[in-house]
Design a protein around this motif. Structure first.
Motif, PDB file in Angstrom:
ATOM      1  N   PRO A  31      49.292  46.879  43.414  1.00 40.26           N
ATOM      2  CA  PRO A  31      48.280  47.382  44.348  1.00 40.26           C
ATOM      3  C   PRO A  31      46.980  47.691  43.604  1.00 40.26           C
ATOM      4  N   PRO A  32      45.853  47.191  44.068  1.00 34.43           N
ATOM      5  CA  PRO A  32      44.591  47.421  43.354  1.00 34.43           C
ATOM      6  C   PRO A  32      44.159  48.877  43.402  1.00 34.43           C
ATOM      7  N   GLN A  33      43.623  49.344  42.289  1.00 34.43           N
ATOM      8  CA  GLN A  33      43.093  50.694  42.235  1.00 34.43           C
ATOM      9  C   GLN A  33      41.713  50.730  42.887  1.00 34.43           C
ATOM     10  N   LYS A  34      41.233  51.944  43.075  1.00 37.17           N
ATOM     11  CA  LYS A  34      39.957  52.142  43.754  1.00 37.17           C
ATOM     12  C   LYS A  34      38.831  51.363  43.096  1.00 37.17           C
ATOM     13  N   SER A  35      38.817  51.316  41.769  1.00 38.10           N
ATOM     14  CA  SER A  35      37.736  50.625  41.056  1.00 38.10           C
ATOM     15  C   SER A  35      37.712  49.140  41.376  1.00 38.10           C
ATOM     16  N   LEU A  36      38.883  48.513  41.505  1.00 37.19           N
ATOM     17  CA  LEU A  36      38.932  47.092  41.822  1.00 37.19           C
ATOM     18  C   LEU A  36      38.528  46.848  43.273  1.00 37.19           C
ATOM     19  N   ILE A  37      38.972  47.715  44.177  1.00 36.21           N
ATOM     20  CA  ILE A  37      38.561  47.581  45.577  1.00 36.21           C
ATOM     21  C   ILE A  37      37.048  47.702  45.695  1.00 36.21           C
ATOM     22  N   THR A  38      36.466  48.640  44.958  1.00 45.78           N
ATOM     23  CA  THR A  38      35.010  48.801  44.968  1.00 45.78           C
ATOM     24  C   THR A  38      34.326  47.555  44.431  1.00 45.78           C
ATOM     25  N   GLN A  39      34.885  46.977  43.388  1.00 45.14           N
ATOM     26  CA  GLN A  39      34.334  45.747  42.830  1.00 45.14           C
ATOM     27  C   GLN A  39      34.379  44.619  43.859  1.00 45.14           C
ATOM     28  N   VAL A  40      35.493  44.517  44.576  1.00 46.89           N
ATOM     29  CA  VAL A  40      35.643  43.462  45.581  1.00 46.89           C
ATOM     30  C   VAL A  40      34.622  43.628  46.700  1.00 46.89           C
ATOM     31  N   ARG A  41      34.291  44.868  47.051  1.00 47.35           N
ATOM     32  CA  ARG A  41      33.301  45.105  48.106  1.00 47.35           C
ATOM     33  C   ARG A  41      31.939  44.506  47.762  1.00 47.35           C
ATOM     34  N   GLY A  42      31.663  44.355  46.479  1.00 48.37           N
ATOM     35  CA  GLY A  42      30.371  43.827  46.061  1.00 48.37           C
ATOM     36  C   GLY A  42      30.318  42.324  45.938  1.00 48.37           C
ATOM     37  N   LEU A  43      31.412  41.624  46.216  1.00 50.29           N
ATOM     38  CA  LEU A  43      31.413  40.168  46.119  1.00 50.29           C
ATOM     39  C   LEU A  43      30.573  39.548  47.222  1.00 50.29           C
ATOM     40  N   ARG A  44      30.007  38.381  46.941  1.00 47.58           N
ATOM     41  CA  ARG A  44      29.201  37.660  47.918  1.00 47.58           C
ATOM     42  C   ARG A  44      29.708  36.225  48.008  1.00 47.58           C
ATOM     43  N   GLY A  45      29.839  35.716  49.223  1.00 47.51           N
ATOM     44  CA  GLY A  45      30.305  34.360  49.429  1.00 47.51           C
ATOM     45  C   GLY A  45      29.201  33.438  49.890  1.00 47.51           C
ATOM     46  N   ASP A  46      29.567  32.183  50.190  1.00 50.40           N
ATOM     47  CA  ASP A  46      28.621  31.213  50.729  1.00 50.40           C
ATOM     48  C   ASP A  46      29.272  30.520  51.923  1.00 50.40           C
ATOM     49  N   ASP A  47      28.757  29.350  52.305  1.00 46.68           N
ATOM     50  CA  ASP A  47      29.247  28.691  53.514  1.00 46.68           C
ATOM     51  C   ASP A  47      30.441  27.776  53.273  1.00 46.68           C
ATOM     52  N   THR A  48      30.884  27.661  52.038  1.00 43.10           N
ATOM     53  CA  THR A  48      32.082  26.871  51.773  1.00 43.10           C
ATOM     54  C   THR A  48      33.321  27.634  52.236  1.00 43.10           C
ATOM     55  N   ALA A  49      34.447  26.925  52.319  1.00 43.95           N
ATOM     56  CA  ALA A  49      35.697  27.596  52.712  1.00 43.95           C
ATOM     57  C   ALA A  49      36.039  28.698  51.720  1.00 43.95           C
ATOM     58  N   LEU A  50      35.851  28.419  50.432  1.00 42.73           N
ATOM     59  CA  LEU A  50      36.121  29.438  49.425  1.00 42.73           C
ATOM     60  C   LEU A  50      35.149  30.608  49.558  1.00 42.73           C
ATOM     61  N   GLY A  51      33.884  30.298  49.740  1.00 43.14           N
ATOM     62  CA  GLY A  51      32.871  31.347  49.881  1.00 43.14           C
ATOM     63  C   GLY A  51      33.085  32.202  51.112  1.00 43.14           C
ATOM     64  N   GLN A  52      33.526  31.580  52.202  1.00 44.58           N
ATOM     65  CA  GLN A  52      33.805  32.345  53.416  1.00 44.58           C
ATOM     66  C   GLN A  52      34.977  33.292  53.193  1.00 44.58           C
TER      67      GLN A  52
END
Length: 205
Positions: A31-52
């Motif tokens: 289970p991810p710790q708070k720091s990793l969840i916070t890091q994930v919140r800052g991710l940015r995607g694009d219009d590709t399937a992976l980015g979405q």
């Protein structure tokens, strides 16, 4: 295993691949710790399937906390006796745990000088460990960065046949909310890797 400061530099594209493998490994190992969840919140995607998938994961990460993700992780992978999913190559490829795929993986780990971490008790053919191994091969954590041919062989022998259906199952699992987006990312990334290695099949590197 070399210190991170000693890991050789790799091309930017390979660095990003290794980072994505590493993220999947971290999210699926425990289970991810708070720091990793916070890091994930800052991710940015694009219009590709992976980015979405990346964008969706970042969005859902903003609606959860450490405890809720831990409960979801436990429902999916631990449960009472067993979770909703069994994320092991042996199970997906044979229907049983500790079968030939695990034995073959251990042979290749020895050949590639990949050692099991002393604090890891899960069979080595779980998806988190395999993602971490791929990241290590790409970045050179087990020596020099592995050539494309070695990466391709490892991926095709231990990941390609079963990781896509696993990630599809994870995306659609009854207990998935946060991890549904992890499944979408993994599924899209596996498709990209399979195609890239197919195109590189004649590459002698």
């Amino acid at each position: 295993m070399p210190d991170s400061a000693e890991i050789p530099s790799v091309p930017q594209e390979d660095f990003l691949r290794a980072q994505l493998y590493g993220l999947l490994g971290a999210l699926l190992a425990r289970p991810p710790q708070k720091s990793l969840i916070t890091q994930v919140r800052g991710l940015r995607g694009d219009d590709t399937a992976l980015g979405q998938g990346v964008g969706a994961l970042a969005k859902v990460a903003g609606t959860v906390d450490e405890r809720s993700v831990e409960r979801e992780f436990n429902r999916l992978f631990i449960g009472l006796g067993r979770g909703e999913l069994l994320p092991y190559a042996s199970y997906y490829m044979t229907g049983f745990l500790h079968e030939k795929p695990l034995a073959l993986l251990r042979q290749d780990m020895a050949r590639l000088q990949i050692e099991r971490a002393p604090n890891v008790y899960e069979p080595e053919d779980n998806i988190a460990s395999l993602c971490e191994m791929m990241a290590g091969l790409i970045e050179g954590r087990f020596g020099n960065p592995a050539p494309v041919s070695t990466q391709r062989e490892f991926f095709n022998r231990h990941i390609a046949a079963w990781a896509p259906p696993f990630f599809t199952d994870l995306e659609g699992a009854e207990g998935s909310f946060f991890y549904a987006s992890v499944g979408a990312i993994g599924r899209a990334f596996m498709e990209i890797e399979k195609e890239a290695f197919r195109l590189a099949g004649a590459d002698p590197a």
